[in-house]
Design a protein around this motif. Structure first.
Motif, PDB file in Angstrom:
ATOM      1  N   UNK A  78       0.846  -1.184   0.000  1.00  0.00           N
ATOM      2  CA  UNK A  78       0.000   0.000   0.000  1.00  0.00           C
ATOM      3  C   UNK A  78       0.884   1.238   0.000  1.00  0.00           C
ATOM      4  N   UNK A  79       0.425   2.303  -0.629  1.00  0.00           N
ATOM      5  CA  UNK A  79       1.258   3.496  -0.727  1.00  0.00           C
ATOM      6  C   UNK A  79       0.409   4.745  -0.621  1.00  0.00           C
ATOM      7  N   UNK A  80       1.045   5.826  -0.209  1.00  0.00           N
ATOM      8  CA  UNK A  80       0.375   7.111  -0.173  1.00  0.00           C
ATOM      9  C   UNK A  80      -0.554   7.296   1.004  1.00  0.00           C
ATOM     10  N   UNK A  81      -1.587   8.089   0.794  1.00  0.00           N
ATOM     11  CA  UNK A  81      -2.495   8.481   1.864  1.00  0.00           C
ATOM     12  C   UNK A  81      -3.166   7.281   2.525  1.00  0.00           C
ATOM     13  N   UNK A  82      -3.568   6.267   1.730  1.00  0.00           N
ATOM     14  CA  UNK A  82      -4.289   5.132   2.292  1.00  0.00           C
ATOM     15  C   UNK A  82      -3.427   4.286   3.225  1.00  0.00           C
ATOM     16  N   UNK A  83      -2.117   4.477   3.184  1.00  0.00           N
ATOM     17  CA  UNK A  83      -1.238   3.774   4.113  1.00  0.00           C
ATOM     18  C   UNK A  83      -1.467   4.223   5.551  1.00  0.00           C
ATOM     19  N   UNK A  84      -2.139   5.338   5.744  1.00  0.00           N
ATOM     20  CA  UNK A  84      -2.419   5.807   7.101  1.00  0.00           C
ATOM     21  C   UNK A  84      -3.262   4.806   7.874  1.00  0.00           C
ATOM     22  N   UNK A  85      -4.029   3.965   7.161  1.00  0.00           N
ATOM     23  CA  UNK A  85      -4.778   2.909   7.842  1.00  0.00           C
ATOM     24  C   UNK A  85      -4.058   1.563   7.768  1.00  0.00           C
ATOM     25  N   UNK A  86      -3.610   1.149   6.588  1.00  0.00           N
ATOM     26  CA  UNK A  86      -3.088  -0.204   6.402  1.00  0.00           C
ATOM     27  C   UNK A  86      -1.703  -0.385   6.993  1.00  0.00           C
ATOM     28  N   UNK A  87      -0.769   0.466   6.596  1.00  0.00           N
ATOM     29  CA  UNK A  87       0.620   0.376   7.066  1.00  0.00           C
ATOM     30  C   UNK A  87       1.265   1.724   6.851  1.00  0.00           C
ATOM     31  N   UNK A  88       1.486   2.456   7.927  1.00  0.00           N
ATOM     32  CA  UNK A  88       1.948   3.825   7.837  1.00  0.00           C
ATOM     33  C   UNK A  88       3.297   3.935   7.152  1.00  0.00           C
ATOM     34  N   UNK A  89       4.076   2.850   7.072  1.00  0.00           N
ATOM     35  CA  UNK A  89       5.358   2.905   6.366  1.00  0.00           C
ATOM     36  C   UNK A  89       5.157   3.213   4.892  1.00  0.00           C
ATOM     37  N   UNK A  90       4.029   2.825   4.320  1.00  0.00           N
ATOM     38  CA  UNK A  90       3.742   3.094   2.918  1.00  0.00           C
ATOM     39  C   UNK A  90       3.519   4.563   2.614  1.00  0.00           C
ATOM     40  N   UNK A 130     -12.255  10.182  25.192  1.00  0.00           N
ATOM     41  CA  UNK A 130     -11.133  10.692  24.416  1.00  0.00           C
ATOM     42  C   UNK A 130      -9.921   9.811  24.663  1.00  0.00           C
ATOM     43  N   UNK A 131      -9.111   9.606  23.639  1.00  0.00           N
ATOM     44  CA  UNK A 131      -7.930   8.779  23.793  1.00  0.00           C
ATOM     45  C   UNK A 131      -6.924   9.050  22.698  1.00  0.00           C
ATOM     46  N   UNK A 132      -5.784   8.381  22.788  1.00  0.00           N
ATOM     47  CA  UNK A 132      -4.727   8.481  21.783  1.00  0.00           C
ATOM     48  C   UNK A 132      -4.249   7.076  21.461  1.00  0.00           C
ATOM     49  N   UNK A 133      -3.784   6.905  20.226  1.00  0.00           N
ATOM     50  CA  UNK A 133      -3.261   5.605  19.819  1.00  0.00           C
ATOM     51  C   UNK A 133      -2.036   5.799  18.941  1.00  0.00           C
ATOM     52  N   UNK A 134      -1.268   4.735  18.795  1.00  0.00           N
ATOM     53  CA  UNK A 134      -0.044   4.756  18.013  1.00  0.00           C
ATOM     54  C   UNK A 134      -0.038   3.581  17.047  1.00  0.00           C
ATOM     55  N   UNK A 135       0.320   3.839  15.782  1.00  0.00           N
ATOM     56  CA  UNK A 135       0.575   2.800  14.790  1.00  0.00           C
ATOM     57  C   UNK A 135       2.051   2.860  14.417  1.00  0.00           C
ATOM     58  N   UNK A 152       7.162  -7.100   1.413  1.00  0.00           N
ATOM     59  CA  UNK A 152       6.847  -7.610   2.740  1.00  0.00           C
ATOM     60  C   UNK A 152       6.463  -6.426   3.627  1.00  0.00           C
ATOM     61  N   UNK A 153       5.560  -6.659   4.557  1.00  0.00           N
ATOM     62  CA  UNK A 153       5.165  -5.602   5.476  1.00  0.00           C
ATOM     63  C   UNK A 153       4.682  -6.140   6.794  1.00  0.00           C
ATOM     64  N   UNK A 154       4.866  -5.351   7.840  1.00  0.00           N
ATOM     65  CA  UNK A 154       4.359  -5.694   9.163  1.00  0.00           C
ATOM     66  C   UNK A 154       3.955  -4.397   9.855  1.00  0.00           C
ATOM     67  N   UNK A 155       2.829  -4.437  10.568  1.00  0.00           N
ATOM     68  CA  UNK A 155       2.334  -3.238  11.233  1.00  0.00           C
ATOM     69  C   UNK A 155       1.713  -3.613  12.569  1.00  0.00           C
ATOM     70  N   UNK A 156       1.901  -2.772  13.554  1.00  0.00           N
ATOM     71  CA  UNK A 156       1.258  -2.897  14.862  1.00  0.00           C
ATOM     72  C   UNK A 156       0.382  -1.674  15.038  1.00  0.00           C
ATOM     73  N   UNK A 157      -0.932  -1.896  15.192  1.00  0.00           N
ATOM     74  CA  UNK A 157      -1.890  -0.803  15.193  1.00  0.00           C
ATOM     75  C   UNK A 157      -2.612  -0.661  16.532  1.00  0.00           C
ATOM     76  N   UNK A 210       7.477   3.806   9.443  1.00  0.00           N
ATOM     77  CA  UNK A 210       6.577   4.920   9.701  1.00  0.00           C
ATOM     78  C   UNK A 210       5.885   4.791  11.041  1.00  0.00           C
ATOM     79  N   UNK A 211       5.411   5.922  11.547  1.00  0.00           N
ATOM     80  CA  UNK A 211       4.658   5.977  12.798  1.00  0.00           C
ATOM     81  C   UNK A 211       3.517   6.968  12.630  1.00  0.00           C
ATOM     82  N   UNK A 212       2.403   6.670  13.285  1.00  0.00           N
ATOM     83  CA  UNK A 212       1.256   7.588  13.270  1.00  0.00           C
ATOM     84  C   UNK A 212       0.662   7.706  14.661  1.00  0.00           C
ATOM     85  N   UNK A 213       0.493   8.947  15.107  1.00  0.00           N
ATOM     86  CA  UNK A 213      -0.200   9.225  16.365  1.00  0.00           C
ATOM     87  C   UNK A 213      -1.613   9.687  16.015  1.00  0.00           C
TER      88      UNK A 213
END
Length: 343
Positions: A30-42, A146-151, A173-178, A130-133
């Motif tokens: 996955x690449x670009x904006x949609x990587x914000x859900x699937x795998x932020x490294x993309x 209200x809460x916060x999460x990290x990918x 290959x890809x791996x993500x912890x969400x 990649x990382x996403x808060x």
């Protein structure tokens, strides 16, 4: 044994129009904006400037919709910054009370909004991280949490035949912890009620104590390979990508995904996938409305913005089969600005 005990379940719903057509099988490329859900490294594989919007009719007939907006900007030297906003719309719910159980007091709405800020870095042609808060907000007018999460995600890409001049970066290959973050708790006036004091003639406000809930953590892995279908050794117009993915959910049944994506000359692409959960083939044992089948179609229309620079307009659609309801339909629009310098 913990199924259904997490909150903020909107964090595991994919509201994007392209990646949802193939499920976790597409997480490794996955690449670009949609990587914000699937795998932020993309996110690191976004074009120079990219923006996307998707409207999802979730479980058609349920009154639930998802609006997803994302923006990505390359900063140079392999660094990319992205912003993602997802807002869930729920059909109005009738207000009822003990005195008026059949309504007549109007309606209220449930609000669920997630806002994420992500950063990805491409170290070389093979490795991206990649990382996403993400800020999480859910509730009704008089009670909310209200809460916060990290990918955090990693992508690895390589070439099966380094001598090829037309086919590059075909192994993924890809791996993500969400959804890693502290527990959340609902608060507000909606958790209080008036009660008559025993042996008294007056009332007082009683506040109900609610327990904290955890976020729906997911660990997902995926692999994919690109096949070149052209007979001409110097051409690469027809690509077929075969992918597989596995998602380990902390609070729901695990998912195994298989998917295919065919693309012609980076102009039109179609996707077909299947996501399996234990018991999914039997109505009595299935624990989700989804029956496994996913599909999607995309068009990428290039145009020029002047000055020898190219841009691209993308139109995406995906379908996820369900029983009951009428399936989940996603319609998306993407725009990539100045992604390549024309010859």
């Amino acid at each position: 044994d913990r199924q259904g005990q997490a909150g903020a379940q909107q964090l595991v719903l994919n509201g994007w129009g392209r990646s949802s057509g193939i499920g976790w099988a597409g997480m490794s490329n996955v690449r670009g904006v949609e990587a914000s859900y699937m795998n932020i490294a993309g996110l690191s594989k976004a074009n120079m400037t990219e923006a996307a919007f998707t409207r999802t009719n979730w479980l058609s007939g349920s009154g639930l919709s998802i609006n997803s907006f994302g923006f990505a900007q390359q900063l140079g030297n392999g660094n990319t910054l992205g912003v993602s906003v997802q807002q869930w719309g729920v059909a109005p719910i009738t207000i009822t009370t003990e005195d008026q159980p059949y309504g007549g007091l109007g309606t209220y709405r449930v609000n669920m909004t997630n806002i994420g800020v992500g950063y990805a870095r491409k170290f070389n042609d093979q490795i991206s991280v990649g990382m996403m808060f993400r800020g999480v907000n859910e509730g009704i007018p008089d009670a909310r949490a209200l809460g916060v999460s990290l990918d955090a995600g990693v992508m690895y890409t390589n070439t099966s035949d380094p001598t090829s001049t037309v086919k590059k970066n075909d192994i993924h290959f890809g791996i993500v912890l969400k959804n890693i973050g502290p527990d959340m708790r609902h608060t507000g006036d909606g958790l209080s009620t008036k009660a008559v004091v025993q042996n008294g003639d007056y009332t007082k406000t009683v506040q109900h104590r609610v327990d904290r809930f955890q976020l729906p953590t997911v660990l997902a892995m995926s692999a994919a390979y690109d096949f070149r279908l052209d007979g001409d050794p110097d051409a690469y117009y027809h690509r077929l990508t075969v992918g597989a993915g596995f998602a380990n959910h902390a609070f729901q049944a695990n998912e195994t995904s298989l998917g295919l994506e065919y693309a012609y000359n980076n102009f039109v692409s179609g996707r077909l996938g299947f996501t399996y959960q234990e018991g999914i083939f039997n109505y009595d044992t299935r624990v989700t409305a989804y029956t496994g089948l996913t599909a999607g179609l995309s068009l990428d229309i290039p145009f020029s913005t002047g000055g020898g620079e190219k841009s691209n307009l993308g139109i995406d659609y995906s379908y996820r089969a369900t029983n009951p309801f009428g399936g989940t339909h996603s319609f998306g629009v993407r725009i990539d600005l100045n992604y390549e310098t024309a010859n």
